[in-house]
Design a protein around this motif. Sequence first.
Motif, mmCIF file in Angstrom:
data_model
loop_
_atom_site.group_PDB
_atom_site.id
_atom_site.type_symbol
_atom_site.label_atom_id
_atom_site.label_comp_id
_atom_site.label_asym_id
_atom_site.label_seq_id
_atom_site.Cartn_x
_atom_site.Cartn_y
_atom_site.Cartn_z
ATOM 1 N N LEU A 1 10.689 -1.521 9.522
ATOM 2 C CA LEU A 1 9.282 -1.695 9.877
ATOM 3 C C LEU A 1 8.448 -2.266 8.747
ATOM 4 O O LEU A 1 7.321 -2.701 8.975
ATOM 5 C CB LEU A 1 8.687 -0.349 10.304
ATOM 6 N N ARG A 2 8.974 -2.262 7.533
ATOM 7 C CA ARG A 2 8.173 -2.646 6.364
ATOM 8 C C ARG A 2 8.373 -4.089 5.899
ATOM 9 O O ARG A 2 7.575 -4.599 5.133
ATOM 10 C CB ARG A 2 8.497 -1.721 5.197
ATOM 11 N N SER B 1 4.457 -7.365 8.605
ATOM 12 C CA SER B 1 5.563 -6.545 9.098
ATOM 13 C C SER B 1 5.083 -5.746 10.313
ATOM 14 O O SER B 1 3.871 -5.612 10.539
ATOM 15 C CB SER B 1 6.018 -5.585 8.000
ATOM 16 N N PRO B 2 6.021 -5.181 11.093
ATOM 17 C CA PRO B 2 5.602 -4.326 12.208
ATOM 18 C C PRO B 2 4.681 -3.182 11.760
ATOM 19 O O PRO B 2 3.696 -2.877 12.443
ATOM 20 C CB PRO B 2 6.922 -3.800 12.763
ATOM 21 N N LEU B 3 4.988 -2.565 10.628
ATOM 22 C CA LEU B 3 4.140 -1.475 10.132
ATOM 23 C C LEU B 3 2.737 -1.992 9.798
ATOM 24 O O LEU B 3 1.738 -1.332 10.116
ATOM 25 C CB LEU B 3 4.776 -0.819 8.909
ATOM 26 N N GLU B 4 2.664 -3.150 9.172
ATOM 27 C CA GLU B 4 1.341 -3.716 8.835
ATOM 28 C C GLU B 4 0.554 -4.043 10.101
ATOM 29 O O GLU B 4 -0.657 -3.810 10.160
ATOM 30 C CB GLU B 4 1.519 -4.956 7.956
ATOM 31 N N TYR B 5 1.224 -4.554 11.136
ATOM 32 C CA TYR B 5 0.534 -4.792 12.405
ATOM 33 C C TYR B 5 0.020 -3.477 12.993
ATOM 34 O O TYR B 5 -1.090 -3.415 13.525
ATOM 35 C CB TYR B 5 1.450 -5.475 13.423
ATOM 36 N N GLY C 1 -3.003 -0.425 1.367
ATOM 37 C CA GLY C 1 -1.563 -0.212 1.194
ATOM 38 C C GLY C 1 -0.803 -0.079 2.497
ATOM 39 O O GLY C 1 0.018 0.828 2.652
ATOM 40 N N TYR C 2 -1.060 -0.973 3.430
ATOM 41 C CA TYR C 2 -0.418 -0.878 4.742
ATOM 42 C C TYR C 2 1.098 -0.710 4.658
ATOM 43 O O TYR C 2 1.680 0.117 5.355
ATOM 44 C CB TYR C 2 -0.711 -2.137 5.566
ATOM 45 N N ASP D 1 3.688 -9.344 18.851
ATOM 46 C CA ASP D 1 4.145 -9.686 17.496
ATOM 47 C C ASP D 1 5.205 -8.701 16.998
ATOM 48 O O ASP D 1 6.233 -9.095 16.433
ATOM 49 C CB ASP D 1 2.974 -9.696 16.515
ATOM 50 N N ILE D 2 4.967 -7.415 17.222
ATOM 51 C CA ILE D 2 5.903 -6.380 16.779
ATOM 52 C C ILE D 2 7.215 -6.486 17.530
ATOM 53 O O ILE D 2 8.297 -6.419 16.941
ATOM 54 C CB ILE D 2 5.268 -4.982 16.930
#
Length: 171
Positions: free
Chosen positions: A43-44, A53-57, A100-101, A165-166
């Motif tokens: 995810l990062r 990244s998926p986590l940032e989205y 710090g996403y 996007d993810i």
Amino acid sequence: MEWEECAECGFVYDLGDAASAARSARELAAEVAWLLRADGPDLRTRPRQGVWSPLEYGCHLRDVFLVQRERLLAARRAGWDGGRLELAPMGRQERVENDGYASQDPQDVARQLCDAALLFGGVLDRLDAGDWAREVVYPFPEPAPRSLAWVALHTVHEAQHHLMDIRRQLG
């Protein structure tokens, strides 16, 4: 402008759909949260330069719901005096680093995302007919007058688009 369409994800801005935006936001947030809670996927990692990244989205979407909630509340507080509240940009790019996403815990982000969608939807559930028509000057992509109905739909579009996007990244 009654509607516009996103060429990439197909979302249609039909102001007649604004009343269902709270439900849609909650459902889309739950789907993103489910993906963030899944075991195994990376995810990062950003797939390439300039793509989150998926986590940032997920973090971005959480913050979108929170910022949009505050914008709706500010518009209601501003009253209906013929003037339009000018909304400040949310600082979407700056938040990625400043908050710090990429280092946040995906489980925490999933929970926060669902909570943020509930909070956003709670404000939408309390709008009356006059509120939906109320206009603000929305800052993105260029400053323009937009109704709160449009703001609600734009928020749902953000959720639908970033879910896409993810999913692309996670396969």
